[in-house]
Design a protein around this motif. Structure first.
Motif, PDB file in Angstrom:
ATOM      1  N   GLY A   1     -10.763   3.491  -5.073  1.00  0.00           N
ATOM      2  CA  GLY A   1      -9.943   4.422  -5.839  1.00  0.00           C
ATOM      3  C   GLY A   1      -8.691   4.886  -5.126  1.00  0.00           C
ATOM      4  N   VAL A   2      -8.596   4.630  -3.821  1.00  0.00           N
ATOM      5  CA  VAL A   2      -7.383   4.977  -3.068  1.00  0.00           C
ATOM      6  C   VAL A   2      -6.338   3.895  -3.314  1.00  0.00           C
ATOM      7  N   PRO A   3      -5.136   4.237  -3.778  1.00  0.00           N
ATOM      8  CA  PRO A   3      -4.126   3.211  -4.091  1.00  0.00           C
ATOM      9  C   PRO A   3      -3.778   2.354  -2.876  1.00  0.00           C
ATOM     10  N   ASN A   4      -3.663   1.062  -3.097  1.00  0.00           N
ATOM     11  CA  ASN A   4      -3.267   0.162  -2.022  1.00  0.00           C
ATOM     12  C   ASN A   4      -1.840   0.452  -1.549  1.00  0.00           C
ATOM     13  N   GLU A   5      -1.025   0.993  -2.449  1.00  0.00           N
ATOM     14  CA  GLU A   5       0.349   1.318  -2.066  1.00  0.00           C
ATOM     15  C   GLU A   5       0.378   2.371  -0.962  1.00  0.00           C
ATOM     16  N   LEU A   6      -0.577   3.325  -1.017  1.00  0.00           N
ATOM     17  CA  LEU A   6      -0.640   4.340   0.029  1.00  0.00           C
ATOM     18  C   LEU A   6      -0.982   3.713   1.374  1.00  0.00           C
ATOM     19  N   VAL A   7      -1.919   2.790   1.378  1.00  0.00           N
ATOM     20  CA  VAL A   7      -2.298   2.108   2.613  1.00  0.00           C
ATOM     21  C   VAL A   7      -1.135   1.285   3.148  1.00  0.00           C
ATOM     22  N   GLU A   8      -0.435   0.589   2.255  1.00  0.00           N
ATOM     23  CA  GLU A   8       0.688  -0.250   2.682  1.00  0.00           C
ATOM     24  C   GLU A   8       1.825   0.600   3.246  1.00  0.00           C
ATOM     25  N   SER A   9       2.069   1.759   2.642  1.00  0.00           N
ATOM     26  CA  SER A   9       3.147   2.625   3.145  1.00  0.00           C
ATOM     27  C   SER A   9       2.823   3.158   4.534  1.00  0.00           C
ATOM     28  N   VAL A  10       1.559   3.452   4.778  1.00  0.00           N
ATOM     29  CA  VAL A  10       1.156   3.922   6.102  1.00  0.00           C
ATOM     30  C   VAL A  10       1.258   2.782   7.113  1.00  0.00           C
TER      31      VAL A  10
END
Length: 268
Positions: free
Chosen positions: A155-164
């Motif tokens: 449920g955590v967006p992959n975009e958030l992981v990629e931005s980090v």
């Protein structure tokens, strides 16, 4: 209609609490009291002498410590292993990731009793029977925890992981600083359910431990019950003392326990 639901809830609560209240009252009765009618169970005199006797002449407190220590260790290690495994399956691309998930999912289809013999043989070969390691290590594999936590990590967006990742964070930084705080409710729910499951576990401690100093409460209580089979007060004292820790846990973490049951779909 609200008052109807409230009345029904009170009636249901009464039926659930009545055995607990009866156990507490009988546990403070004096030994050898003559019981003729139902009212005799609840009438004085009362005494806590049996509590002192049980605490001083049995290993109940030692077994309580064993249950608590094993449950805490199993809970911490199980949640840690399940969190890392579910994070890897959910957010780290690697070959056969889907196959790995279905392999974990297949663990739900195999009853624990089906693997108890090979598990015992492995523990015997590792020479960890009759030890805390033997009580803790075999209980760490939890497919339910992995699947539930994976659904939260998904449920955590992959975009958030990629931005980090673009900011230079590594895998461990993402896992520790981003993913774990976002899935804290699920981690708390799985921790509580794992603790309760370990606290109530009987089969594996029964097979892996023969030293009474390492007994957990589910193992030790039946041995005491056999000694006091013709008495009412002492068994109730034993049940009261052994139930207090888990009752306090339920009172403190009631919301998390209910949430955990709703998350995992466990009934009963």
């Amino acid at each position: 209609m609200k008052w109807v639901y409230r009345i029904l809830s009170l009636i249901a609560a009464f039926f659930f609490l009545a055995p607990l209240v009866w156990m507490l009252i009988v546990s403070i009765k004096q030994e050898g009291m003559k019981i003729v009618t139902l009212v005799d169970w609840f009438t004085p005199p009362y005494s806590f002498a049996v509590y002192d006797e049980i605490l001083s002449t049995t290993k109940l407190m030692n077994w309580t410590f064993n249950s608590f220590f094993v449950a805490v260790c199993v809970t911490i290690l199980t949640v840690a292993v399940a969190a890392m495994a579910s994070f890897a399956i959910s957010k780290i691309p690697f070959r056969y990731r889907t196959a790995m998930f279905f392999f974990v999912l297949a663990g739900l289809l195999i009853p624990g009793e089906a693997v108890i013999i090979p598990l015992y043989q492995v523990a015997k070969d590792m020479n960890i029977l009759n030890s805390y390691q033997g009580l803790i290590l075999p209980a760490l594999a939890s497919p339910v925890a992995v699947i539930v936590l994976k659904s939260f990590f998904d449920g955590v967006p992959n975009e958030l992981v990629e931005s980090v990742q673009i900011d230079g964070a590594g895998v461990w930084r993402i896992f520790w600083s981003i993913m774990l705080p976002l899935t804290r409710p699920a981690l708390a729910s799985m921790a509580i359910l794992t603790f309760i499951g370990s606290w109530n576990n009987f089969l594996w401690p029964f097979l892996s431990v023969t030293d009474d100093n390492l007994f957990t409460l589910p193992m030790g209580i039946p041995t005491l019950m056999n000694q006091y089979s013709e008495d009412y007060v002492k068994p109730m004292v034993i049940n009261t003392l052994s139930s207090l820790p888990i009752l306090l846990l339920f009172i403190v973490f009631e919301r998390q326990i209910v949430k955990g049951i709703s998350l995992t779909g466990i009934k009963g």
